[in-house]
Design an enzyme around this catalytic site. Structure first.
Site, PDB file in Angstrom:
ATOM      1  NE  ARG A   1      -4.456  -1.277   1.672  1.00  0.00           N
ATOM      2  CZ  ARG A   1      -5.497  -1.368   2.493  1.00  0.00           C
ATOM      3  NH1 ARG A   1      -5.376  -1.044   3.765  1.00  0.00           N
ATOM      4  NH2 ARG A   1      -6.661  -1.770   2.043  1.00  0.00           N
TER       5      ARG A   1
ATOM      6  CE  LYS B   1     -18.550 -12.136   6.773  1.00  0.00           C
ATOM      7  NZ  LYS B   1     -18.761 -10.984   7.562  1.00  0.00           N
TER       8      LYS B   1
ATOM      9  N   GLY C   1     -10.908  -8.110  -0.353  1.00  0.00           N
ATOM     10  CA  GLY C   1     -10.244  -8.740   0.799  1.00  0.00           C
ATOM     11  C   GLY C   1      -8.872  -9.312   0.563  1.00  0.00           C
TER      12      GLY C   1
ATOM     13  N   GLY D   1     -11.889  -4.191   0.552  1.00  0.00           N
ATOM     14  CA  GLY D   1     -13.351  -4.096   0.590  1.00  0.00           C
ATOM     15  C   GLY D   1     -13.891  -2.955  -0.263  1.00  0.00           C
TER      16      GLY D   1
HETATM   17  C1  3PG Z   1      -8.900  -1.497   4.963  1.00  0.00           C
HETATM   18  O1  3PG Z   1      -7.791  -2.003   5.154  1.00  0.00           O
HETATM   19  O2  3PG Z   1      -9.936  -2.162   4.854  1.00  0.00           O
HETATM   20  C2  3PG Z   1      -8.954   0.000   4.793  1.00  0.00           C
HETATM   21  O3  3PG Z   1      -7.753   0.583   5.148  1.00  0.00           O
HETATM   22  C3  3PG Z   1     -10.101   0.580   5.547  1.00  0.00           C
HETATM   23  O4  3PG Z   1      -9.998   0.242   6.903  1.00  0.00           O
HETATM   24  P1  3PG Z   1     -11.297  -0.105   7.726  1.00  0.00           P
HETATM   25  O5  3PG Z   1     -11.893  -1.362   7.130  1.00  0.00           O
HETATM   26  O6  3PG Z   1     -10.845  -0.276   9.141  1.00  0.00           O
HETATM   27  O7  3PG Z   1     -12.242   1.056   7.558  1.00  0.00           O
END
Ligand code: 3PG
Ligand code: MG
Length: 397
Positions: free
Chosen positions: A38, A199, A352, A375
């Protein structure tokens, strides 16, 4: 993408407040970064800003500290890594707002970088509080959103700040939206979606949005159990989403109605425990025993899925088809990943753990595009936009 990008705005000498997603995985014991993808992914934007002589203020969250300062979730470790990568010092602020931070920003020279402390140490970030957003916006002259992975959240640093600053997309955001957008708008056919993961709930809106665009849907992973159950198969102790049986049945009907072929596993690997290695059996789906769980797709299913995928010009892959974390249950996922890597097709990975699997297997370079959005990439595929993207300035035609 019809949004303005960092290319469309003068950044030289400006204080550029850039939201990035530096929510990187950390080793539980050493608190060192396990995977810096990232950080790497935002380098084009950061380097561009350095070259143009912007005063760069980066902001991110890390983990879920829930509105309190948590030492284990400080961003110093990220500042150090970024500094190593760039070969330039990267300052770390004491906080993300306040007079001390303002002082640090006032001393930035063109091309300097300051990383603000974890935004989520303030609960106002996730609440999308307007005065917090205004305080953040006050630190910059221009806002750049390069945080695709968090842009499904209407947080202060994602949406709130855009009310107070000219707001444009960074290069990572642009690339993600272009690649994910192509899947929705102009996919080459045949187009397959290979879906897995635990899921159905995570993937319903995405499935509903793409079901009219794909030619074939292949379903594995934990979610396959709910589809099998909806077709009245015995699935033993596999976790099913009881509240989603109708959803699964509805999706299968919709697929039929749209002339889309939806393939479920015909054979599976079953075990007593899903979290540890042990005795396994490979069985046709008609023969799943009551006291076992599905942990992977079986060899016949791997063959069926492979045959379908080989015919495709576009493949969207989201979610492992088995319990990838346990080596004994990882074969289906490994075979799918290797096959995708070998295809002469546009292969797009999103959601994911899919990107992590490709990285771990050293196959990301062999895919057309691996989304870093997690996500958020699924949400984008579900609706065609994200709150953080809609909030950016439109490109004038
Ligand atoms: C992630 O890794 O899903 C993003 O950085 C967002 O984080 P969060 O799901 O805790 O909002
Ligand atoms: Mg998340």
């Amino acid at each position: 993408m019809n949004k303005m990008t960092v290319r469309d705005i003068e950044v030289s000498g400006k204080r550029v407040l850039a939201r990035v997603d530096f929510n990187v995985p950390l080793d539980e014991k050493t608190r060192e970064i396990i995977d810096d993808s990232r950080i790497q992914a935002t380098l084009p934007t950061i380097k561009y800003l350095i070259e143009r002589g912007a005063r760069i203020i980066l902001m991110s969250h890390l983990g879920r500290p829930k509105g309190k300062a948590v030492d284990d979730l400080r961003l110093g470790v990220v500042a150090r890594r970024l500094s190593q990568i760039l070969g330039q010092s990267v300052g770390i602020a004491m906080d993300c707002i306040g007079p001390e931070v303002e002082k640090s920003i006032a001393s930035l020279k063109n091309g300097d970088i300051l990383l603000l402390e974890n935004l989520r140490f303030h609960s106002d970030e996730e609440n999308g509080d307007d005065s917090f957003a205004r305080a953040l916006a006050g630190l910059g002259d221009i806002f750049v959103n390069d945080a695709i992975g968090t842009s499904h959240r209407a947080h202060a640093s994602i949406v709130g700040v855009t009310r107070y600053l000219p707001a444009v997309a960074g290069f990572l955001m642009e690339k993600e939206i272009r690649n994910l957008g192509n899947i929705l708008e102009t996919p080459a056919h045949p187009f397959a979606a290979l879906l897995g993961g635990a899921k159905i709930s995570d993937k319903v809106s995405m499935l509903e949005n793409i079901i009219g665009k794909v030619d074939v849907v292949l379903i594995g992973g934990g979610m396959a159990a709910t589809f099998l159950k909806a077709k009245s198969y015995e699935v033993g102790l596999s976790l099913i989403e009881a509240g989603r049986l109708d959803t699964a049945a509805g999706l299968m009907e919709e697929a039929t109605g749209n002339g889309v072929r939806l393939l479920l596993p015909v054979d599976v690997v079953v075990a007593e425990e899903s979290g540890v290695e042990g005795k396994i059996d490979i069985l046709p789906v008609e023969k799943i025993p009551r006291d076992k769980k599905i942990v992977d797709i079986g060899p016949q299913t791997i063959a069926n899925f492979s045959e379908e995928l080989r015919k495709c010009k576009t493949v969207l892959w989201s979610g492992p088809v088995g319990i990838f974390e346990v080596p004994q249950f990882a074969r289906g996922t490994q075979e799918m990943a290797k096959l995708l890597a070998s295809l002469d097709a546009a292969t797009i990975l999103g959601g994911g753990s899919t990107a992590e699997i490709a990285v771990e297997m050293g196959l990301s370079d062999k895919m057309t595009f691996v989304s870093t959005g997690g996500g958020a990439s699924l949400e984008f595929l579900g609706s065609g936009t994200l709150p953080g993207v809609s909030a950016l300035m439109d490109r004038k035609s």
